[in-house]
Design a protein around this motif. Structure first.
Motif, mmCIF file in Angstrom:
data_model
loop_
_atom_site.group_PDB
_atom_site.id
_atom_site.type_symbol
_atom_site.label_atom_id
_atom_site.label_comp_id
_atom_site.label_asym_id
_atom_site.label_seq_id
_atom_site.Cartn_x
_atom_site.Cartn_y
_atom_site.Cartn_z
ATOM 1 N N ALA A 23 7.338 -19.996 28.939
ATOM 2 C CA ALA A 23 7.120 -19.523 29.700
ATOM 3 C C ALA A 23 6.320 -18.519 29.780
ATOM 4 O O ALA A 23 5.138 -17.837 29.315
ATOM 5 N N ASN A 24 7.415 -17.654 29.186
ATOM 6 C CA ASN A 24 7.060 -16.042 28.983
ATOM 7 C C ASN A 24 6.781 -15.667 27.680
ATOM 8 O O ASN A 24 5.984 -14.439 27.308
ATOM 9 N N PHE A 25 6.802 -16.808 26.842
ATOM 10 C CA PHE A 25 5.955 -16.621 25.884
ATOM 11 C C PHE A 25 4.581 -17.119 25.688
ATOM 12 O O PHE A 25 3.486 -16.419 25.064
ATOM 13 N N ASP A 26 3.790 -17.761 26.813
ATOM 14 C CA ASP A 26 2.761 -18.526 26.650
ATOM 15 C C ASP A 26 1.797 -16.869 27.588
ATOM 16 O O ASP A 26 1.258 -17.307 28.031
ATOM 17 N N VAL A 27 0.922 -15.751 26.725
ATOM 18 C CA VAL A 27 0.974 -15.228 27.222
ATOM 19 C C VAL A 27 -0.551 -14.273 26.646
ATOM 20 O O VAL A 27 -1.220 -13.199 26.589
ATOM 21 N N PHE A 28 -0.336 -15.538 25.369
ATOM 22 C CA PHE A 28 -1.590 -14.456 24.229
ATOM 23 C C PHE A 28 -3.683 -15.694 24.907
ATOM 24 O O PHE A 28 -3.698 -15.155 24.456
ATOM 25 N N MET A 83 0.333 -15.780 19.083
ATOM 26 C CA MET A 83 1.709 -16.230 17.930
ATOM 27 C C MET A 83 1.848 -14.505 18.108
ATOM 28 O O MET A 83 0.448 -13.879 18.135
ATOM 29 N N THR A 84 2.384 -13.833 18.785
ATOM 30 C CA THR A 84 2.707 -12.463 18.881
ATOM 31 C C THR A 84 2.348 -11.568 17.560
ATOM 32 O O THR A 84 2.151 -11.760 16.639
ATOM 33 N N GLU A 85 1.583 -10.204 18.066
ATOM 34 C CA GLU A 85 1.480 -9.581 16.948
ATOM 35 C C GLU A 85 2.413 -8.994 16.089
ATOM 36 O O GLU A 85 3.776 -8.637 17.341
ATOM 37 N N GLN A 86 2.254 -8.368 15.193
ATOM 38 C CA GLN A 86 3.079 -7.488 14.454
ATOM 39 C C GLN A 86 2.031 -5.990 14.834
ATOM 40 O O GLN A 86 1.861 -5.642 14.481
ATOM 41 N N ILE A 110 13.629 -19.144 19.735
ATOM 42 C CA ILE A 110 12.999 -19.595 18.511
ATOM 43 C C ILE A 110 12.073 -20.842 18.077
ATOM 44 O O ILE A 110 11.410 -20.645 18.097
ATOM 45 N N GLU A 111 12.559 -22.082 19.354
ATOM 46 C CA GLU A 111 11.300 -23.204 19.643
ATOM 47 C C GLU A 111 9.981 -22.582 19.946
ATOM 48 O O GLU A 111 9.147 -23.630 19.657
ATOM 49 N N ALA A 112 10.118 -21.613 21.094
ATOM 50 C CA ALA A 112 8.732 -21.822 21.311
ATOM 51 C C ALA A 112 8.217 -20.600 20.574
ATOM 52 O O ALA A 112 6.709 -20.446 21.323
ATOM 53 N N GLY A 113 9.388 -20.020 19.928
ATOM 54 C CA GLY A 113 8.010 -19.159 19.684
ATOM 55 C C GLY A 113 8.441 -17.707 18.845
ATOM 56 O O GLY A 113 7.869 -16.822 17.751
ATOM 57 N N TYR A 114 9.450 -16.938 19.432
ATOM 58 C CA TYR A 114 10.283 -16.010 19.344
ATOM 59 C C TYR A 114 10.596 -15.783 17.741
ATOM 60 O O TYR A 114 11.775 -16.978 17.624
#
Length: 276
Positions: A238-243, A1-4, A36-40
């Motif tokens: 894919a652009n969200f799969d960077v963690f 999950m992306t950092e705040q 949103i479904e991908a996690g953004y």
């Protein structure tokens, strides 16, 4: 999950978001829904994109509580005078269908019209009225930032600027850091031009990732907020799969060496005078 990422007004913003620049209004709701479904959770639009209504439909249909989403829009260039700015903001809120927006930006300073300070005062007024949580700017050079801060005493939380490996904006990062203004990268993939860059592609192969994922990861490790755009569901995901990977020191040094003063792909804020 992306950092705040903490902002200078006490709010926080997701570090990785979805941009919808040049996304046709007819497919915006679907594209944002996929995001949103991908996690953004950060969605970035603007009056000038003419797709705020689609973003609003996606928000309502997402099945995610409004409080979990961070919505950004921007004041159009032709509405810098106070009354025009207030009306334009009302139009944005009607199209989005929300009661309060998380972040509202002045899209461009348009210095030739010399109205951006008036526009900034209008955003301060709207924030004080509780209609905007956080206020910021986009495409402001250092002199524009210095002026609005000096004339209002209010510092933007964010400056959204063109930034990517070929145009790293190193010269103004210290100023932003001193004033606790977060930098948000638009055109983070160099308007797609960097996807075929052999140096970046080589780093991507080393990590078993795509070139786009590698560039997005670079933005994150640089401490930047980043809003890549795609209209393809697979690329949005894919652009969200960077963690699950990190660039090493050699990677970062190599990319730092790619910076160019001529790397800008969009308009220059000092001279941009278009209205929309």
């Amino acid at each position: 999950m992306t950092e705040q990422i903490p902002l200078n007004d006490g709010a926080t913003i997701p570090q990785l978001g979805l941009g919808v620049w040049q996304v046709d209004k007819g497919i915006t709701a679907q594209v944002v829904g996929w995001g949103i479904e991908a996690g953004y959770r950060l969605i970035d639009t603007a009056e000038g994109y003419q797709n705020e209504e689609g973003v609003g439909r996606a928000i309502r249909g997402a099945g995610v509580p409004r409080g979990e989403l961070f919505i950004t829009s921007k004041l159009r260039n032709g509405a810098h005078q106070r009354d025009a700015a207030l009306k334009a903001f009302d139009d944005t809120m009607e199209k989005l269908g929300i009661e309060q927006i998380d972040l509202f930006l002045i899209h461009w300073p348009v210095p030739s019209r010399d109205k951006y300070v008036e526009a900034w005062k209008a955003l301060v007024e709207l924030r004080q009225a509780g209609r905007i949580k956080s206020i910021g700017v986009s495409n402001f050079n250092q002199d524009h930032l210095e002026r609005i801060i000096a004339e209002t005493g209010v510092t933007p939380v964010v400056n959204q600027i063109e930034l990517h490996p070929h145009f790293q904006q190193r010269g103004i990062r210290d100023f932003h850091a001193r004033h606790d203004i977060r930098i948000e990268s638009w055109s983070p993939l160099g308007s797609g031009r960097l996807l075929s860059d052999p140096t970046l592609s080589g780093i991507a192969r080393k990590h078993g990732k795509s070139t786009a994922q590698t560039i997005i990861r670079w933005h994150l490790q640089e401490g930047l907020i980043v809003i890549p755009k795609s209209i393809r569901q697979d690329r949005i995901a894919a652009n969200f799969d960077v963690f699950d990977f990190e660039l090493d020191a050699q990677d970062l040094e190599t990319i730092r060496g790619m910076d160019s003063p001529d790397g800008r792909t969009g308009p220059n804020p000092a001279t941009a005078s278009f209205l929309f």
